[in-house]
Design a protein around this motif. Structure first.
Motif, PDB file in Angstrom:
ATOM      1  N   TYR A   1       0.829  -1.217   0.000  1.00 42.03           N
ATOM      2  CA  TYR A   1       0.000   0.000   0.000  1.00 42.03           C
ATOM      3  C   TYR A   1       0.859   1.260   0.000  1.00 42.03           C
ATOM      4  O   TYR A   1       0.575   2.216  -0.730  1.00 42.03           O
ATOM      5  N   MET A   2       1.923   1.282   0.811  1.00 42.00           N
ATOM      6  CA  MET A   2       2.711   2.505   0.946  1.00 42.00           C
ATOM      7  C   MET A   2       3.387   2.910  -0.357  1.00 42.00           C
ATOM      8  O   MET A   2       3.306   4.069  -0.785  1.00 42.00           O
ATOM      9  N   THR A   3       4.078   1.972  -0.999  1.00 44.38           N
ATOM     10  CA  THR A   3       4.766   2.332  -2.237  1.00 44.38           C
ATOM     11  C   THR A   3       3.770   2.637  -3.347  1.00 44.38           C
ATOM     12  O   THR A   3       3.962   3.576  -4.125  1.00 44.38           O
ATOM     13  N   MET A   4       2.688   1.878  -3.409  1.00 45.05           N
ATOM     14  CA  MET A   4       1.701   2.099  -4.462  1.00 45.05           C
ATOM     15  C   MET A   4       0.969   3.430  -4.272  1.00 45.05           C
ATOM     16  O   MET A   4       0.760   4.183  -5.234  1.00 45.05           O
ATOM     17  N   ALA A   5       0.585   3.744  -3.033  1.00 47.20           N
ATOM     18  CA  ALA A   5      -0.123   4.996  -2.767  1.00 47.20           C
ATOM     19  C   ALA A   5       0.793   6.202  -3.018  1.00 47.20           C
ATOM     20  O   ALA A   5       0.349   7.225  -3.561  1.00 47.20           O
ATOM     21  N   ALA A   6       2.048   6.087  -2.627  1.00 47.81           N
ATOM     22  CA  ALA A   6       2.986   7.191  -2.838  1.00 47.81           C
ATOM     23  C   ALA A   6       3.166   7.474  -4.328  1.00 47.81           C
ATOM     24  O   ALA A   6       3.148   8.642  -4.761  1.00 47.81           O
ATOM     25  N   LEU A   7       3.326   6.427  -5.116  1.00 45.24           N
ATOM     26  CA  LEU A   7       3.480   6.622  -6.561  1.00 45.24           C
ATOM     27  C   LEU A   7       2.185   7.107  -7.199  1.00 45.24           C
ATOM     28  O   LEU A   7       2.203   7.899  -8.145  1.00 45.24           O
ATOM     29  N   PHE A   8       1.041   6.646  -6.700  1.00 45.61           N
ATOM     30  CA  PHE A   8      -0.243   7.121  -7.218  1.00 45.61           C
ATOM     31  C   PHE A   8      -0.377   8.626  -7.020  1.00 45.61           C
ATOM     32  O   PHE A   8      -0.798   9.354  -7.934  1.00 45.61           O
TER      33      PHE A   8
ATOM     34  N   ALA B   1      -2.006   2.685  11.289  1.00 48.62           N
ATOM     35  CA  ALA B   1      -0.582   2.673  10.951  1.00 48.62           C
ATOM     36  C   ALA B   1      -0.344   2.818   9.459  1.00 48.62           C
ATOM     37  O   ALA B   1       0.648   3.422   9.048  1.00 48.62           O
ATOM     38  N   GLY B   2      -1.224   2.257   8.620  1.00 48.48           N
ATOM     39  CA  GLY B   2      -1.024   2.334   7.180  1.00 48.48           C
ATOM     40  C   GLY B   2      -0.956   3.768   6.683  1.00 48.48           C
ATOM     41  O   GLY B   2      -0.051   4.148   5.926  1.00 48.48           O
ATOM     42  N   PHE B   3      -1.884   4.588   7.125  1.00 45.00           N
ATOM     43  CA  PHE B   3      -1.915   5.990   6.692  1.00 45.00           C
ATOM     44  C   PHE B   3      -0.785   6.781   7.338  1.00 45.00           C
ATOM     45  O   PHE B   3      -0.197   7.671   6.727  1.00 45.00           O
ATOM     46  N   ILE B   4      -0.474   6.462   8.605  1.00 42.05           N
ATOM     47  CA  ILE B   4       0.587   7.175   9.317  1.00 42.05           C
ATOM     48  C   ILE B   4       1.946   6.887   8.687  1.00 42.05           C
ATOM     49  O   ILE B   4       2.768   7.790   8.501  1.00 42.05           O
ATOM     50  N   THR B   5       2.207   5.628   8.349  1.00 41.76           N
ATOM     51  CA  THR B   5       3.484   5.286   7.737  1.00 41.76           C
ATOM     52  C   THR B   5       3.636   5.910   6.362  1.00 41.76           C
ATOM     53  O   THR B   5       4.742   6.283   5.959  1.00 41.76           O
ATOM     54  N   LEU B   6       2.531   6.052   5.641  1.00 46.07           N
ATOM     55  CA  LEU B   6       2.579   6.733   4.353  1.00 46.07           C
ATOM     56  C   LEU B   6       2.963   8.197   4.553  1.00 46.07           C
ATOM     57  O   LEU B   6       3.787   8.748   3.811  1.00 46.07           O
ATOM     58  N   ALA B   7       2.388   8.850   5.570  1.00 43.64           N
ATOM     59  CA  ALA B   7       2.725  10.242   5.874  1.00 43.64           C
ATOM     60  C   ALA B   7       4.198  10.366   6.257  1.00 43.64           C
ATOM     61  O   ALA B   7       4.886  11.302   5.834  1.00 43.64           O
ATOM     62  N   ALA B   8       4.683   9.421   7.055  1.00 43.92           N
ATOM     63  CA  ALA B   8       6.085   9.455   7.465  1.00 43.92           C
ATOM     64  C   ALA B   8       7.012   9.285   6.266  1.00 43.92           C
ATOM     65  O   ALA B   8       8.065   9.930   6.181  1.00 43.92           O
TER      66      ALA B   8
END
Length: 453
Positions: free
Chosen positions: A321-328, A362-369
């Motif tokens: 989720y993190m890498t995919m959301a960041a690239l999206f 944690a999923g959304f928080i780690t993406l923000a971090a």
């Protein structure tokens, strides 16, 4: 140890009709909740307390389950070096496959490009909508996370429900029991007897699973609506597809290499997976997962160490989720990331996913971090996916759950302690067996009772 009669007559008497199995009841509850949330959204939102209450009920029992499983498991070990060996193998597995999940997400996001063509102007985004997640990510550090594993008192983890702190206390207590030896035998027997009572409590709580899934799913659809899915369908579909590729492809190959089928494992854990889907929380099925893995031939000591630790360190779905959301987000705002920037994104995600482990959301928080350390992609871009995060959290939880089940069986096999006969018996699904799910009250170590037809 509680035994279940193995005679055909007893089996016929205790077997429930298919429509009363937990699998069917939870599935029906999810469908009913989705319909109510769609046609009567206000009522759906009002049903949120049902899901919240069920998750609280399960979290209430998680700490005792972990403590009893780990402490009695380690106490029964003749070689304490094995504790460190199991932990080392588990963390090696977590590191390799968590990193692989990040890479898979990165590759597929570059191939599919789900955010391409949206042409979002960063100035139009509402940065305030994600401010709380950015603040939480800023406050989360690796050092703070590591020191946070140490509880304030010996009993505080049981009060606060912190999984890693409970794990820490349980390992210390189990090692102490093993070192003391024969004088501690009455304590070990008392804990084993207590575990039967606790797992009976789990069995009672699981009867409320359909109600919890009904309320939680009704709220999700009522609050966010299917329209949110339609608006960002490309990202959701890509994420679910990537997770499916990772589970069936990567984890499937790992399972095959270790002597079992990923599809049969998924079928074996179907009740728990539906519960995770309905509640969007993998913790809701943690006690039942530990029981079923023991039934499937993994020793109690391995299950007790790998599963709770994996819930914080082996987050395959969250990493995808993190890498995919960041690239999206970058693609949606027409931001071109170089290969070096994407590698930096991956390295930061590897660290931030551990630093926010065990934190709610944690999923959304780690993406923000992660985005905070890669300033090329503005954190405000998270506002693009805020409305659909709830739908994506379900897939994150499902992937994390399956990943930890596979990890436990693999580590048990690496230790040479996986009971192959028990594993094949547990994964051998027939219609009759599916209609009669294992009785958790049989105790965490009673494999014959739990696998009885």
């Amino acid at each position: 140890m509680i035994q279940i009669a193995s005679t055909p007559e007893a089996g016929a008497a205790t077997r429930k009709p298919w429509y009363r199995s937990l699998y069917v009841l939870v599935l029906g509850a999810i469908i009913a909740g989705g319909l109510i949330g769609h046609f009567w959204p206000e009522l759906g939102k009002d049903l949120k307390p049902l899901g919240d209450a069920f998750i609280k009920l399960v979290k209430m029992i998680i700490a005792p389950v972990i403590f009893l499983t780990i402490s009695t498991g380690i106490a029964g070990m003749s070689d304490l070096k094995r504790v460190g060996r199991v932990a080392a193998k588990a963390f090696a597995y977590f590191l390799v496959f968590s990193t692989l999940a990040l890479i898979v997400g990165l590759i597929i996001a570059n191939i599919v490009r789900p955010g391409h063509g949206l042409n979002i102007d960063p100035a139009t985004l509402n940065a305030g909508a994600v401010a709380q997640y950015a603040d939480a990510a800023h406050e989360t550090t690796i050092v703070g996370f590591l020191t946070g594993i140490i509880p304030t008192t010996l009993v505080s983890p049981f009060v606060e429900g912190n999984i890693l702190q409970t794990l820490f206390v349980s390992i210390l207590f189990g090692i102490s029991l093993a070192i003391v030896g024969a004088p501690a035998a009455p304590v070990v027997r008392a804990l084993e007897s207590l575990s039967q009572v606790v797992f009976r409590v789990v069995a009672i709580l699981m009867k409320a699973a359909p109600i919890g899934a009904f309320g939680a799913f009704a709220f999700t659809i009522g609050a966010y609506g299917v329209g949110a899915i339609a608006n960002l369908f490309a990202l959701i579909a890509t994420f679910y597809l990537t997770s499916l590729v990772f589970v069936l492809g990567v984890l499937g190959l790992v399972a095959r290499a270790n002597g079992f089928s990923i599809l049969k494992l998924i079928a074996y854990l179907k009740e728990e997976l539906l519960l995770v889907l309905g509640t969007s929380s993998s913790e809701a099925a943690l006690p039942s997962l530990m029981q079923k893995l023991e039934t499937a031939g993994a020793p109690k000591s391995v299950v007790g160490l790998v599963v709770p630790t994996g819930y914080s360190f082996n987050l395959d779905g969250t990493n995808i989720y993190m890498t995919m959301a960041a690239l999206f987000i970058a693609q949606a705002m027409n931001i071109q990331l170089s290969l070096e920037q994407q590698v930096l994104l991956l390295l930061v995600a590897m660290l931030s996913s551990k630093g926010a482990a065990g934190i709610t959301g944690a999923g959304f928080i780690t993406l923000a971090a992660t985005l905070a350390v890669v300033p090329t992609v503005p954190v405000a871009g998270m506002a693009l996916i805020l409305g659909i995060d709830r739908f994506m959290s379900e897939c994150r939880a499902l992937t994390n759950f399956i990943g930890n089940a596979v990890a436990t069986l693999v580590v048990a096999r690496w230790e040479g302690e996986l009971d192959r006969e028990a594993l094949h018996a547990a994964l051998k699904s027939t219609p009759k067996a599916l209609a009669a799910p294992p009785d958790p009250a049989a105790g965490p170590g009673d494999k014959e009772a739990l696998t009885a037809d």
